[in-house]
Design a protein around this motif. Sequence first.
Motif, PDB file in Angstrom:
ATOM      1  N   THR A 124       0.751  -1.389   0.100  1.00 56.13           N
ATOM      2  CA  THR A 124       0.138  -0.127   0.018  1.00 56.13           C
ATOM      3  C   THR A 124       0.857   1.302   0.132  1.00 56.13           C
ATOM      4  N   LEU A 125       0.260   2.385  -0.344  1.00 55.81           N
ATOM      5  CA  LEU A 125       0.887   3.836  -0.466  1.00 55.81           C
ATOM      6  C   LEU A 125       0.063   4.562   0.766  1.00 55.81           C
ATOM      7  N   ALA A 126       0.895   4.990   1.791  1.00 57.27           N
ATOM      8  CA  ALA A 126       0.280   5.796   2.997  1.00 57.27           C
ATOM      9  C   ALA A 126      -0.174   7.337   2.126  1.00 57.27           C
ATOM     10  N   PRO A 127      -0.784   8.159   2.825  1.00 62.09           N
ATOM     11  CA  PRO A 127      -0.680   9.361   2.207  1.00 62.09           C
ATOM     12  C   PRO A 127       0.375  10.254   2.267  1.00 62.09           C
ATOM     13  N   GLY A 128       0.731  10.825   1.187  1.00 63.30           N
ATOM     14  CA  GLY A 128       2.143  11.466   0.910  1.00 63.30           C
ATOM     15  C   GLY A 128       3.141  10.720   0.551  1.00 63.30           C
ATOM     16  N   ALA A 129       3.015   9.244   0.744  1.00 66.23           N
ATOM     17  CA  ALA A 129       4.205   8.450   0.276  1.00 66.23           C
ATOM     18  C   ALA A 129       4.101   8.143  -1.240  1.00 66.23           C
ATOM     19  N   THR A 130       5.439   7.806  -1.522  1.00 62.51           N
ATOM     20  CA  THR A 130       5.989   7.642  -2.941  1.00 62.51           C
ATOM     21  C   THR A 130       6.146   5.964  -3.008  1.00 62.51           C
ATOM     22  N   SER A 131       5.806   5.387  -4.277  1.00 66.78           N
ATOM     23  CA  SER A 131       6.101   4.177  -4.520  1.00 66.78           C
ATOM     24  C   SER A 131       7.521   3.853  -4.827  1.00 66.78           C
ATOM     25  N   GLY A 132       8.079   2.739  -4.731  1.00 69.38           N
ATOM     26  CA  GLY A 132       9.453   2.562  -5.472  1.00 69.38           C
ATOM     27  C   GLY A 132       9.147   2.863  -6.790  1.00 69.38           C
ATOM     28  N   GLU A 133      10.397   2.700  -7.573  1.00 69.90           N
ATOM     29  CA  GLU A 133      10.476   3.048  -9.054  1.00 69.90           C
ATOM     30  C   GLU A 133      10.342   1.597  -9.708  1.00 69.90           C
ATOM     31  N   ALA A 134       9.818   1.862 -10.835  1.00 72.05           N
ATOM     32  CA  ALA A 134       9.970   0.524 -11.701  1.00 72.05           C
ATOM     33  C   ALA A 134      10.279   0.876 -13.036  1.00 72.05           C
ATOM     34  N   GLN A 135      11.509   0.186 -13.481  1.00 78.44           N
ATOM     35  CA  GLN A 135      12.233   0.230 -14.843  1.00 78.44           C
ATOM     36  C   GLN A 135      11.839  -0.516 -15.733  1.00 78.44           C
ATOM     37  N   ILE A 136      10.960  -0.113 -16.859  1.00 77.76           N
ATOM     38  CA  ILE A 136      10.430  -0.644 -17.715  1.00 77.76           C
ATOM     39  C   ILE A 136      10.913  -0.625 -19.054  1.00 77.76           C
ATOM     40  N   ARG A 137      10.580  -1.750 -19.978  1.00 74.68           N
ATOM     41  CA  ARG A 137      11.061  -1.837 -21.382  1.00 74.68           C
ATOM     42  C   ARG A 137       9.923  -2.146 -22.139  1.00 74.68           C
ATOM     43  N   VAL A 138       9.600  -1.615 -23.454  1.00 73.55           N
ATOM     44  CA  VAL A 138       8.787  -2.048 -24.399  1.00 73.55           C
ATOM     45  C   VAL A 138       9.426  -2.449 -25.871  1.00 73.55           C
ATOM     46  N   TYR A 139       9.319  -3.530 -26.389  1.00 73.58           N
ATOM     47  CA  TYR A 139       9.937  -3.929 -27.377  1.00 73.58           C
ATOM     48  C   TYR A 139       9.070  -5.165 -28.254  1.00 73.58           C
ATOM     49  N   SER A 140       9.464  -5.001 -29.561  1.00 69.55           N
ATOM     50  CA  SER A 140       8.845  -6.085 -30.300  1.00 69.55           C
ATOM     51  C   SER A 140       9.680  -7.416 -29.990  1.00 69.55           C
ATOM     52  N   ALA A 141       9.050  -8.460 -30.287  1.00 75.06           N
ATOM     53  CA  ALA A 141       9.676  -9.896 -30.303  1.00 75.06           C
ATOM     54  C   ALA A 141      11.049  -9.855 -31.185  1.00 75.06           C
ATOM     55  N   THR A 142      10.712  -9.254 -32.263  1.00 72.03           N
ATOM     56  CA  THR A 142      12.124  -9.344 -33.286  1.00 72.03           C
ATOM     57  C   THR A 142      12.777  -7.964 -33.162  1.00 72.03           C
ATOM     58  N   TYR A 143      12.842  -7.224 -32.374  1.00 74.67           N
ATOM     59  CA  TYR A 143      13.305  -5.958 -31.872  1.00 74.67           C
ATOM     60  C   TYR A 143      13.549  -5.071 -32.956  1.00 74.67           C
ATOM     61  N   GLU A 144      12.038  -4.760 -33.615  1.00 71.88           N
ATOM     62  CA  GLU A 144      12.062  -3.830 -34.732  1.00 71.88           C
ATOM     63  C   GLU A 144      12.343  -2.485 -34.291  1.00 71.88           C
ATOM     64  N   TYR A 145      12.980  -1.648 -34.990  1.00 69.07           N
ATOM     65  CA  TYR A 145      13.010  -0.296 -34.692  1.00 69.07           C
ATOM     66  C   TYR A 145      11.718   0.587 -34.305  1.00 69.07           C
ATOM     67  N   MET A 146      11.917   1.515 -33.249  1.00 65.11           N
ATOM     68  CA  MET A 146      10.573   2.374 -33.010  1.00 65.11           C
ATOM     69  C   MET A 146      11.290   3.747 -32.950  1.00 65.11           C
ATOM     70  N   MET A 147      10.263   4.491 -33.244  1.00 67.28           N
ATOM     71  CA  MET A 147      10.552   6.333 -32.946  1.00 67.28           C
ATOM     72  C   MET A 147       9.985   6.569 -31.975  1.00 67.28           C
ATOM     73  N   GLN A 148      10.695   6.947 -30.981  1.00 67.37           N
ATOM     74  CA  GLN A 148      10.107   7.441 -29.556  1.00 67.37           C
ATOM     75  C   GLN A 148       9.496   8.850 -29.636  1.00 67.37           C
ATOM     76  N   THR A 149      10.129   9.718 -30.444  1.00 68.25           N
ATOM     77  CA  THR A 149       9.675  11.052 -30.601  1.00 68.25           C
ATOM     78  C   THR A 149       8.503  11.412 -31.104  1.00 68.25           C
ATOM     79  N   ASN A 150       7.651  10.366 -31.647  1.00 69.28           N
ATOM     80  CA  ASN A 150       6.451  10.569 -32.061  1.00 69.28           C
ATOM     81  C   ASN A 150       5.233   9.916 -30.977  1.00 69.28           C
ATOM     82  N   ASP A 151       5.826   9.511 -29.815  1.00 72.14           N
ATOM     83  CA  ASP A 151       5.079   8.874 -28.560  1.00 72.14           C
ATOM     84  C   ASP A 151       4.654   9.873 -27.928  1.00 72.14           C
ATOM     85  N   TYR A 152       3.268   9.817 -27.482  1.00 72.55           N
ATOM     86  CA  TYR A 152       2.762  10.811 -26.509  1.00 72.55           C
ATOM     87  C   TYR A 152       3.498  10.684 -25.176  1.00 72.55           C
TER      88      TYR A 152
END
Length: 181
Positions: A124-152
């Motif tokens: 749980t998160l108490a009032p005012g508390a911050t969760s720990g961070e999560a480090q995330i990756r998104v990729y295609s199964a064949t590691y196709e190139y993606m452009m990040q600059t057009n991502d919201y």
Amino acid sequence: MSSTSSTAAGGGGSPTSTTTTATTGGGPTGELELHYAARDGAARVQGLSFRVRVRNTGDETIALSDVTIRYWFTDDGATSTFMGACDFASVPGGYTSVTRTFGEASAAEADRYLELGFTSAAGTLAPGATSGEAQIRVYSATYEYMMQTNDYSFDASLTELTPWEQVTAYRDGVLAWGTEP
């Protein structure tokens, strides 16, 4: 490391993932604040990579299992299955307590999103508390190139965890932080 997949072209998923359509409407409830940082600021990458954490800005304790986060991106014509990996998480239960599913959207800067959730082991998160961070990756199964600059949700200038309204957070499915594309 753990990953969940979804078909890039059709939006289907693995037996452990679900695909849903993005909702619109509603507004921030003031209970959550999402912090984001880019892990790789390059325009063209073989995997989107970012860090997130959640802060409870309300006055009640919140179960992290009631919180979901959406990172909005474009598939850039990827034809293979999308994968989501949690490389590290400093929440109780570690990276195994962070779930990942993909969904479809219909905005110019986001035709997909990765939805992160938490198992009950994340605690749980108490009032005012911050969760720990999560480090995330998104990729295609064949590691196709993606452009990040057009991502919201992407912003290369945010290299330290910073409140960022283009990554949205929900409590019990209701938008609690940010603006959907």
